[in-house]
Motif scaffolding. Sequence first.
Motif, PDB file in Angstrom:
ATOM      1  N   GLY A   1       0.772  -1.239   0.000  1.00 50.06           N
ATOM      2  CA  GLY A   1       0.000   0.000   0.000  1.00 50.06           C
ATOM      3  C   GLY A   1       0.798   1.281   0.000  1.00 50.06           C
ATOM      4  O   GLY A   1       0.222   2.372   0.093  1.00 50.06           O
TER       5      GLY A   1
ATOM      6  N   LYS B   1      -7.058   0.944   2.511  1.00 49.19           N
ATOM      7  CA  LYS B   1      -8.356   0.663   1.891  1.00 49.19           C
ATOM      8  C   LYS B   1      -9.246   1.901   1.895  1.00 49.19           C
ATOM      9  O   LYS B   1      -9.959   2.176   0.920  1.00 49.19           O
ATOM     10  CB  LYS B   1      -9.043  -0.492   2.622  1.00 49.19           C
ATOM     11  CG  LYS B   1      -8.322  -1.821   2.439  1.00 49.19           C
ATOM     12  CD  LYS B   1      -8.982  -2.947   3.234  1.00 49.19           C
ATOM     13  CE  LYS B   1      -8.209  -4.245   3.074  1.00 49.19           C
ATOM     14  NZ  LYS B   1      -8.765  -5.337   3.891  1.00 49.19           N
ATOM     15  N   GLU B   2      -9.187   2.679   2.982  1.00 51.63           N
ATOM     16  CA  GLU B   2      -9.985   3.907   3.053  1.00 51.63           C
ATOM     17  C   GLU B   2      -9.514   4.921   2.019  1.00 51.63           C
ATOM     18  O   GLU B   2     -10.333   5.621   1.397  1.00 51.63           O
ATOM     19  CB  GLU B   2      -9.901   4.521   4.462  1.00 51.63           C
ATOM     20  CG  GLU B   2     -10.564   3.699   5.556  1.00 51.63           C
ATOM     21  CD  GLU B   2      -9.711   2.540   6.052  1.00 51.63           C
ATOM     22  OE1 GLU B   2      -8.567   2.372   5.539  1.00 51.63           O
ATOM     23  OE2 GLU B   2     -10.185   1.790   6.919  1.00 51.63           O
TER      24      GLU B   2
ATOM     25  N   VAL C   1      -8.077   4.214  -0.877  1.00 48.66           N
ATOM     26  CA  VAL C   1      -8.535   3.741  -2.188  1.00 48.66           C
ATOM     27  C   VAL C   1      -9.980   4.154  -2.410  1.00 48.66           C
ATOM     28  O   VAL C   1     -10.360   4.624  -3.494  1.00 48.66           O
ATOM     29  CB  VAL C   1      -8.388   2.207  -2.298  1.00 48.66           C
ATOM     30  CG1 VAL C   1      -9.055   1.705  -3.580  1.00 48.66           C
ATOM     31  CG2 VAL C   1      -6.919   1.807  -2.283  1.00 48.66           C
ATOM     32  N   ASP C   2     -10.799   4.000  -1.376  1.00 41.16           N
ATOM     33  CA  ASP C   2     -12.215   4.366  -1.484  1.00 41.16           C
ATOM     34  C   ASP C   2     -12.394   5.858  -1.763  1.00 41.16           C
ATOM     35  O   ASP C   2     -13.403   6.275  -2.341  1.00 41.16           O
ATOM     36  CB  ASP C   2     -12.958   3.987  -0.200  1.00 41.16           C
ATOM     37  CG  ASP C   2     -13.062   2.476  -0.009  1.00 41.16           C
ATOM     38  OD1 ASP C   2     -12.881   1.755  -1.007  1.00 41.16           O
ATOM     39  OD2 ASP C   2     -13.302   2.027   1.123  1.00 41.16           O
TER      40      ASP C   2
ATOM     41  N   LYS D   1      -7.095  -2.874  -6.680  1.00 36.69           N
ATOM     42  CA  LYS D   1      -6.259  -1.669  -6.728  1.00 36.69           C
ATOM     43  C   LYS D   1      -4.966  -1.875  -5.939  1.00 36.69           C
ATOM     44  O   LYS D   1      -3.887  -1.425  -6.346  1.00 36.69           O
ATOM     45  CB  LYS D   1      -7.029  -0.472  -6.150  1.00 36.69           C
ATOM     46  CG  LYS D   1      -8.209  -0.007  -6.975  1.00 36.69           C
ATOM     47  CD  LYS D   1      -7.768   0.804  -8.180  1.00 36.69           C
ATOM     48  CE  LYS D   1      -8.959   1.448  -8.886  1.00 36.69           C
ATOM     49  NZ  LYS D   1      -8.526   2.211 -10.085  1.00 36.69           N
ATOM     50  N   ILE D   2      -5.084  -2.568  -4.807  1.00 35.21           N
ATOM     51  CA  ILE D   2      -3.913  -2.811  -3.965  1.00 35.21           C
ATOM     52  C   ILE D   2      -2.965  -3.802  -4.627  1.00 35.21           C
ATOM     53  O   ILE D   2      -1.738  -3.692  -4.511  1.00 35.21           O
ATOM     54  CB  ILE D   2      -4.361  -3.307  -2.569  1.00 35.21           C
ATOM     55  CG1 ILE D   2      -5.105  -2.177  -1.837  1.00 35.21           C
ATOM     56  CG2 ILE D   2      -3.175  -3.791  -1.743  1.00 35.21           C
ATOM     57  CD1 ILE D   2      -5.819  -2.608  -0.581  1.00 35.21           C
TER      58      ILE D   2
ATOM     59  N   THR E   1     -11.412  -2.830  -4.371  1.00 35.60           N
ATOM     60  CA  THR E   1     -10.360  -2.162  -3.595  1.00 35.60           C
ATOM     61  C   THR E   1      -9.113  -3.036  -3.541  1.00 35.60           C
ATOM     62  O   THR E   1      -7.986  -2.558  -3.717  1.00 35.60           O
ATOM     63  CB  THR E   1     -10.847  -1.863  -2.163  1.00 35.60           C
ATOM     64  OG1 THR E   1     -11.885  -0.893  -2.222  1.00 35.60           O
ATOM     65  CG2 THR E   1      -9.713  -1.323  -1.300  1.00 35.60           C
ATOM     66  N   MET E   2      -9.299  -4.327  -3.316  1.00 37.86           N
ATOM     67  CA  MET E   2      -8.152  -5.237  -3.270  1.00 37.86           C
ATOM     68  C   MET E   2      -7.460  -5.332  -4.626  1.00 37.86           C
ATOM     69  O   MET E   2      -6.229  -5.469  -4.691  1.00 37.86           O
ATOM     70  CB  MET E   2      -8.599  -6.618  -2.807  1.00 37.86           C
ATOM     71  CG  MET E   2      -8.862  -6.722  -1.312  1.00 37.86           C
ATOM     72  SD  MET E   2      -7.459  -6.195  -0.277  1.00 37.86           S
ATOM     73  CE  MET E   2      -6.179  -7.349  -0.780  1.00 37.86           C
TER      74      MET E   2
ATOM     75  N   PHE F   1     -14.343 -11.158   0.382  1.00 37.92           N
ATOM     76  CA  PHE F   1     -14.458 -10.306  -0.789  1.00 37.92           C
ATOM     77  C   PHE F   1     -15.233 -11.027  -1.894  1.00 37.92           C
ATOM     78  O   PHE F   1     -14.779 -12.056  -2.402  1.00 37.92           O
ATOM     79  CB  PHE F   1     -13.079  -9.900  -1.314  1.00 37.92           C
ATOM     80  CG  PHE F   1     -12.219  -9.226  -0.291  1.00 37.92           C
ATOM     81  CD1 PHE F   1     -12.497  -7.933   0.137  1.00 37.92           C
ATOM     82  CD2 PHE F   1     -11.135  -9.880   0.266  1.00 37.92           C
ATOM     83  CE1 PHE F   1     -11.704  -7.310   1.081  1.00 37.92           C
ATOM     84  CE2 PHE F   1     -10.336  -9.267   1.213  1.00 37.92           C
ATOM     85  CZ  PHE F   1     -10.623  -7.972   1.628  1.00 37.92           C
TER      86      PHE F   1
ATOM     87  N   LEU G   1     -15.294  -3.944  -1.957  1.00 39.07           N
ATOM     88  CA  LEU G   1     -14.107  -4.419  -1.247  1.00 39.07           C
ATOM     89  C   LEU G   1     -13.198  -5.219  -2.184  1.00 39.07           C
ATOM     90  O   LEU G   1     -11.967  -5.110  -2.121  1.00 39.07           O
ATOM     91  CB  LEU G   1     -14.516  -5.281  -0.051  1.00 39.07           C
ATOM     92  CG  LEU G   1     -15.071  -4.530   1.166  1.00 39.07           C
ATOM     93  CD1 LEU G   1     -15.562  -5.514   2.221  1.00 39.07           C
ATOM     94  CD2 LEU G   1     -14.008  -3.611   1.761  1.00 39.07           C
TER      95      LEU G   1
ATOM     96  N   VAL H   1      -2.103  -5.490   4.437  1.00 40.98           N
ATOM     97  CA  VAL H   1      -2.228  -4.137   3.883  1.00 40.98           C
ATOM     98  C   VAL H   1      -1.983  -3.131   5.008  1.00 40.98           C
ATOM     99  O   VAL H   1      -2.443  -3.332   6.137  1.00 40.98           O
ATOM    100  CB  VAL H   1      -3.639  -3.925   3.280  1.00 40.98           C
ATOM    101  CG1 VAL H   1      -3.787  -2.515   2.749  1.00 40.98           C
ATOM    102  CG2 VAL H   1      -3.908  -4.948   2.177  1.00 40.98           C
TER     103      VAL H   1
END
Length: 725
Positions: free
Chosen positions: A541, A640-641, A643-644, A689-690, A686-687, A677, A683, A635
Amino acid sequence: MFSDHLVLAGGGHTHALVLLRWAMNPKLKPAGMITLVNKASTTTYSGMFPGVVAGKYKIDEILIDLRNLASKAGVSFVLAEIEGIDLKEKKLLLSGRPEIEYSSLSLNIGTKTNLNSKSTISVDKCLAVPIKPFFQSYKFIVGQDKHKDDSSAKPFVIIGGGLAGIEIAFSLRKRWPKRAIYLKVKSGRKINNNLLTHLKFLNIEITQKNPSDLYPKLICTGNKSFDWIKDSGLPLDENGRVLTKNTLQVLNYPELFAVGDCGVIKDHPRPSSGVWAVRSAKPLAKNLESLSKGLKLEKWKPQRKAIQLLDINSINKKSKAFMSWGEVMIGPFDFLSRLKESIDINFISKFDLIKDIDSEMSSEKEMIKCRGCASKLAFTPLRSVLKKLDSIEPSADDSIDIGILNSSKNLIQSVDGFPALISDPWLNGRLLAFHSCSDIWACGGSVVSAQSVVNLPAVPNNLQQELLFHFLEGVNSALTIQGAKLIGGHTLESRKIAEDPFSLGIESSLTVNGTIDNKKYFWSKGGMKKGDQILISRSLGTGIIFSAFMNGKVRPYIIDSVLIEMNKSQHNVVNYINQLTIVKQHPKVVNACTDITGFGLLGHLSEMLESTNNDQLKMNLEPLKIVLKLDHIPVYDGVKELVDKGFESTLAPSNEVFLKNIDGDKNLKFELISNNFISNNSLYNTMLKILVDPQTCGPLVISCPSIYSERLTKEGPWIKIGFVS
């Protein structure tokens, strides 16, 4: 004489306001290089701390983000503890890293809690905590919350009967309605009758006896200077505060300034208070600006007394406050509480203004370009060019085997580099070194030497010298802990106009040499076996976090925790596996390995899988696939927040080319499994993207037999994230 480097030592209220002034009005900022040095990336607004204790505010609401503030002001930020000053050589001495040279220096380091009182002695130091630093005392108070409703619990003792201790006592009573609270005061200490009445009404017991060593204690016994100030040779008053002129310049040292609790104007004695720290910000800023221009400095005459407001934070009724003016005490009145709240919120809200600078991201083009490894060329154009160049020998690995040494060890070499990730040149040098060494580690090698190429901003020679010194010291510090050396390199001067802060203008690369005891122990990218476990050494991340940081949208503790992890060498992880290999006399503890850098986890795993399956096809064997367990992929906090909220590295969109490998063709196929997920929900996306997020100082990933994976996950940092099928 070293010139044009203003160092702000300490991130107290005065310096924070000076930086805010320059962030909002860049033309006012002095010319040259400016560096802020502080032992934490945030500073606590002390006026609101009792409100936090009472539960009126959250701790995050009273923190000033110094790293972000410095960034907006075009000032370099150095996270370090100050341990001295060399007045003759004009150097600020730091703990665990090189000193910083200055042409002018401003001290705003505050004070520490006075622990000289015999009444503060405790058998268990964990039960006696000073009020400063505030983050430490707040953590202590939170730890005592488990007894808040227990009237039979050991009494909580505040040592110190001054206004600060009394206000904390009021706040703790609001926090803990039932717990016994004692206020330990010195013998003969008089407390205002009105205050005394309200303390007794709230069942806060006043005592002059030394409390039991078994009672938890918060020490509020006044302030004292840091020891290094006393040993500095600076002119001090009887309380250890630095004496200055009314221009805030230190007596006999016109290039030095001292403000806040650590300084006091000669013949204008005053107690420690945030009021004077705030009031001195404007005259300090003006005089620093005038000094850089060779103009006459202004004189400042501070008020002799300051109003202090003490909030009772009543349990059942509206909050009320006392007002103190010297010996005069009035209250408590609810309008005074409202006045204090208005003053406090107005002060801390000033720093929200910098959030309006580069605040909204209406399009990808407006986002600040990412630095670090995220600045590398995207996979697709890079691969296309390499295919066209017949003169470059293709290799599946990032480190190249360049021959056998006389010692029979194999010599391997790699190169990496990026523009400065952060404005601290020393730490940036360390991060570059660790990042560059990871290609050697990913082959199972030991780093022995490195050479650097450093492109410096076009600034005066003495500033270039300072930047280069700290950068190379950072590189060297990362090498020496591995038993390696920096053996040379090359420097260049940028032809671009230097931007503030100058330290972000450093662009650098490192050629790293390593050795492997025996070629059979070389860890290649290919070589995965069916049934292997996929292990990762640290979280993901960093690209997302630094994208948010560059745009001023990440919380301080998140960037702090990530930098701590990035600033750790992973050579010991490799050494442990190599020792295990020797003990077991088995060359395949690790069947394949890579480091996760610019192309993200999915991109670099794709390289591993492609290399493996190329060998599988040559042997007429079925291609393998990688199964990743999304729930197990570590992560960093806050990723994650972010990314959102729409943050991603500028290289991430190019890395999305690797997403096609999820349920892809037979020769390059990934399967994602998860209990949490669901495919195509938020969610899950989001993963994804990570998975394609580029990493600076990222993790190592190994493919190893299950017989070794259990031991590695138990005895090292490794986390099992999937398997080879």
